[in-house]
Design an enzyme around this catalytic site. Sequence first.
Site, PDB file in Angstrom:
ATOM      1  N   ALA A 163       0.812  -1.225   0.000  1.00 21.00           N
ATOM      2  CA  ALA A 163       0.000   0.000   0.000  1.00 21.00           C
ATOM      3  C   ALA A 163       0.839   1.265   0.000  1.00 21.00           C
ATOM      4  O   ALA A 163       0.322   2.350  -0.231  1.00 21.00           O
ATOM      5  CB  ALA A 163      -0.949  -0.011   1.194  1.00 21.00           C
ATOM      6  N   ARG A 204       9.473   8.151  -3.273  1.00 27.16           N
ATOM      7  CA  ARG A 204      10.887   8.352  -3.602  1.00 27.16           C
ATOM      8  C   ARG A 204      11.266   7.801  -4.984  1.00 27.16           C
ATOM      9  O   ARG A 204      12.335   8.083  -5.503  1.00 27.16           O
ATOM     10  CB  ARG A 204      11.768   7.716  -2.523  1.00 27.16           C
ATOM     11  CG  ARG A 204      11.942   8.611  -1.309  1.00 27.16           C
ATOM     12  CD  ARG A 204      12.738   7.930  -0.231  1.00 27.16           C
ATOM     13  NE  ARG A 204      11.944   6.939   0.486  1.00 27.16           N
ATOM     14  CZ  ARG A 204      12.469   6.032   1.315  1.00 27.16           C
ATOM     15  NH1 ARG A 204      13.776   5.974   1.499  1.00 27.16           N
ATOM     16  NH2 ARG A 204      11.690   5.169   1.938  1.00 27.16           N
ATOM     17  N   GLY A 217      13.922  -2.391  12.180  1.00 20.36           N
ATOM     18  CA  GLY A 217      13.486  -2.823  13.504  1.00 20.36           C
ATOM     19  C   GLY A 217      14.498  -3.822  14.046  1.00 20.36           C
ATOM     20  O   GLY A 217      14.937  -4.726  13.324  1.00 20.36           O
TER      21      GLY A 217
END
Length: 457
Positions: free
Chosen positions: A10, A15, A141
């Site tokens: 989505a 960029r 992460g």
Amino acid sequence: MNLNVVILAAGKGSRMKSKLPKVLQPLAKKPLLSHVLDTSFNVSATKVIVVYGHGGDLVQSTIKASYPEAPIVWVEQKEQLGTGHAVQQALSELEPGSKTLILYGDVPLVSKESLETFIEDTEETGCGVLTVKLDNPKGYGRILRDESYHVTSIVEEKDATDAEKLVQEVNTGIMLVNSDLLTEWLPTLKNENAQGEYYLTDIIKIAREAHINVNATVISDPMEVEGVNDKRQLAALERQYQRSLADQLMVAGATLIDPNRIDVRGSLSVSADCFIDVNCVFEGQVSLGENVQIGPNCLLINSTIGDNTVIKANTVIEDANISDSCDIGPYARIRPGTEMKSGAKVGNFVETKKSVIGEGSKVNHLTYVGDAELGKDVNVGAGTITCNYDGVNKSKTIIGDGAFIGSNSSLVAPVEIGAGATIGAGSTISKDAEAEKLTLTRAKQMTVAGWKRPTKK
Ligand code: UD1
Ligand code: CA
């Protein structure tokens, strides 16, 4: 247990600076999303759910055209509120009792083998994350583990303490969770974090609180889990991917003069002692027999090349079937529907289309052969044209075994040249030419007596 795949696609991909949605940007001439879809079906997904947002219509129409029969479900995420929110949009589509593999539409190169290992490793606990160790983990992460090396949670870069930022094992984003657990956990996510997003990664902590061990499979090749955000990353991944394909070709026995200067956009199969010079491009399905030699700057599309055939520099071959020991180019254009039989030769500046060039036949220079059938050992002289098109209809030229077509002849189709016939140079042949005879159409040569060339004053 059925495997469902949820592909997150989505994101806007601003960029990329492109009208084309990010997941349709091509890697090896195939949309990023198609790479992920192919891998999903290769690991036997029973259902694939694509979460789309921006450019959804174009993404759907493009993908539907190349996968008309596939079990793909499209779910819209109207606002991008985070990866957890994205997967939540797909919950109602998950098959009860299945497991859900979460992939990213912009991470195209994860392999079937790695996913299979990951799925196997996660079998026992029903909750797993695919991780990778990076020298520079910035932006990702981090995987946090306890003293007994169990995964306890994932912390995003923006929420991490300085100590946590030192962790080099990161979340690739790829997760596998039993669908029923996912359905239970996702609605409980909160967006109280630095980005105000619903993080999918928070389910790891939830799993631990429910006393479920989280499997972490560490992937060894970072290329497989690299994402694409801009054109530089797209180009870098393309080069890495091409280099890995080049390695596979060399392992299979091909000699590549420079493994950094070959592009495979589809599948190329090679045999022992194939030789490929620099800057060759292969598209669609191409197969090369043993000892095929390919010169520099050739483009081969959806074609089969037989053993010992030599293709010289700057040749283009498309949808053609080339037999063994043929000799092609330099500068030949072999168009769709061309069939070259054993030992046939097509030389420079020759164009062929929908034609059979029989065994040992030669079309050496500056010629157009279209809608033609050449028998064995035919010799077509320089500058010969098959006139196959009258502006409306295409017609056939048939040339029998051993015929010899003199240079600069026009063969006006439909027309048949008999076996062993000879056509005089410069002829325009519009009626069938008899076998074994010389046929020519030619104005008589004359010399004008007393003619003087004009002279400059
Ligand atoms: C995510 C992970 C991070 C991991 C990294 C790997 C979370 C919270 N973080 O971070 O741990 O190291 O990926 O690349 O999951 N997407 C949607 N809808 C949304 C948000 C994202 O479809 O609302 C899609 C994006 O199009 C993209 C993917 O999810 O394909 C990842 O989103 P992105 O924003 O790049 O996540 P990261 O912040 O990089
Ligand atoms: Ca990202």
